[in-house]
Motif scaffolding. Structure first.
Motif, short mmCIF file in Angstrom:
data_model
loop_
_atom_site.label_atom_id
_atom_site.label_comp_id
_atom_site.label_asym_id
_atom_site.label_seq_id
_atom_site.Cartn_x
_atom_site.Cartn_y
_atom_site.Cartn_z
N ILE A 74 0.85 -1.19 0.00
CA ILE A 74 0.00 0.00 0.00
C ILE A 74 0.89 1.25 0.00
N ASP A 75 0.59 2.18 -0.88
CA ASP A 75 1.36 3.42 -0.98
C ASP A 75 1.26 4.20 0.33
N GLU A 76 2.40 4.78 0.76
CA GLU A 76 2.40 5.57 2.00
C GLU A 76 1.41 6.72 1.94
N LYS A 77 1.18 7.26 0.75
CA LYS A 77 0.24 8.37 0.61
C LYS A 77 -1.20 7.94 0.86
N SER A 78 -1.44 6.63 0.88
CA SER A 78 -2.79 6.11 1.13
C SER A 78 -2.99 5.73 2.60
N THR A 117 -5.36 5.72 18.63
CA THR A 117 -4.87 6.37 17.40
C THR A 117 -5.64 5.83 16.22
N GLY A 118 -6.27 6.74 15.48
CA GLY A 118 -7.02 6.34 14.29
C GLY A 118 -6.13 6.29 13.06
N ILE A 119 -6.35 5.30 12.21
CA ILE A 119 -5.59 5.13 10.98
C ILE A 119 -6.56 4.90 9.83
N VAL A 120 -6.46 5.72 8.79
CA VAL A 120 -7.31 5.58 7.62
C VAL A 120 -6.46 5.07 6.45
N VAL A 121 -6.91 3.98 5.85
CA VAL A 121 -6.22 3.41 4.69
C VAL A 121 -7.15 3.53 3.49
N SER A 122 -6.71 4.21 2.45
CA SER A 122 -7.53 4.42 1.25
C SER A 122 -6.91 3.70 0.05
#
Length: 250
Positions: free
Chosen positions: A96-100, A127-132
């Motif tokens: 997964i790209d770091e920008k995502s 801690t919330g983490i969003v992966v797109s």
């Protein structure tokens, strides 16, 4: 007979006219379609129409969280930082790209013993983490693998479509076509003939299902083929368009 003061009588008459005008006004939501007359005394019909198009999502966005507990704020911060670093390393290792990947929120709060006078027994940090940009065929495997990597909260899965704009334009076209059907029925019922369109206005709002950075050639997650995937059924996304159209009648 007692005579009224002329200025007072004029004021009373004006108030009566205002009161009569107010009584003729109606309240409540505006109707879906209504006939109006403009300042040039030309007859118009104003119609509101809404249409929906279904589309299958091709990408997803997942909101995760890592929650940690410890006896004091400093200890829980250190523990949560270690847990989050472990999860971020795992996500990057999948391709997964770091920008995502985005750390979206942080929270620290005490843990109370409500049965013992609200005594603080420890602290929790979240801690919330969003992966797109997750391909649909990888979502289930990513969810199960992330849990093994240390994710202990899954807040939300959002389904997105790279074909949103195309579907929205189709919904707009259908909405305008439907408005004409409505206007023709209203004109006929009024003994009038429907004329040309004099005004069209789009009144739709932004839809979060719109995916704008889709690239079919972009790198995708390369999760282990043997990882057990959670069952994911994205179904279809509703793309809605709403318009108001004004037609002349004669």
């Amino acid at each position: 007979m007692r005579k009224l003061n002329k200025p007072l009588a004029a004021a009373a008459a004006a108030a009566a006219v205002i009161g009569l005008t107010a009584c003729t006004q109606t309240t409540g939501a505006a109707p879906a379609a209504q006939a109006v007359v403009n300042a040039q005394n030309q007859n118009n019909i104003l119609v509101q129409s809404q249409e929906e198009v279904k589309v299958v999502p091709d990408k997803a966005e997942v909101s995760f969280a890592v929650s940690s507990q410890a006896a004091d704020p400093k200890s829980v911060q250190d523990l949560n930082s270690t847990d989050v670093d472990k999860v971020l390393s795992f996500l990057k290792s999948t391709g997964i790209d770091e920008k995502s990947i985005q750390t979206s929120s942080f929270g620290l709060q005490p843990i109370y013993d409500w049965n013992n006078g609200q005594k603080i027994t420890g602290y929790e940090m979240r801690t919330g983490i969003v992966v797109s940009d997750i391909p649909m065929d990888q979502v289930g495997t990513l969810l199960s693998s992330s849990i093994e990597a240390g994710i202990n909260t899954i807040d939300r899965i959002s389904y997105l479509s790279s074909k949103y704009d195309e579907s929205y334009q189709e919904a707009l076209k259908k909405a305008v076509e439907t408005s004409k059907v409505k206007a023709e029925a209203m004109a006929a019922a009024s003994g009038k003939t429907l004329g040309e369109v004099t005004n069209v206005q789009e009144i739709s709002s932004y839809n979060e299902n719109r995916y704008t950075t889709y690239n079919a050639d972009s790198a995708t997650a390369s999760l282990e083929a043997g990882a057990k995937a959670l069952a994911i059924e994205p179904g279809q996304i509703s793309v809605t368009a709403q318009v108001t159209v004004t037609y002349s009648i004669k």
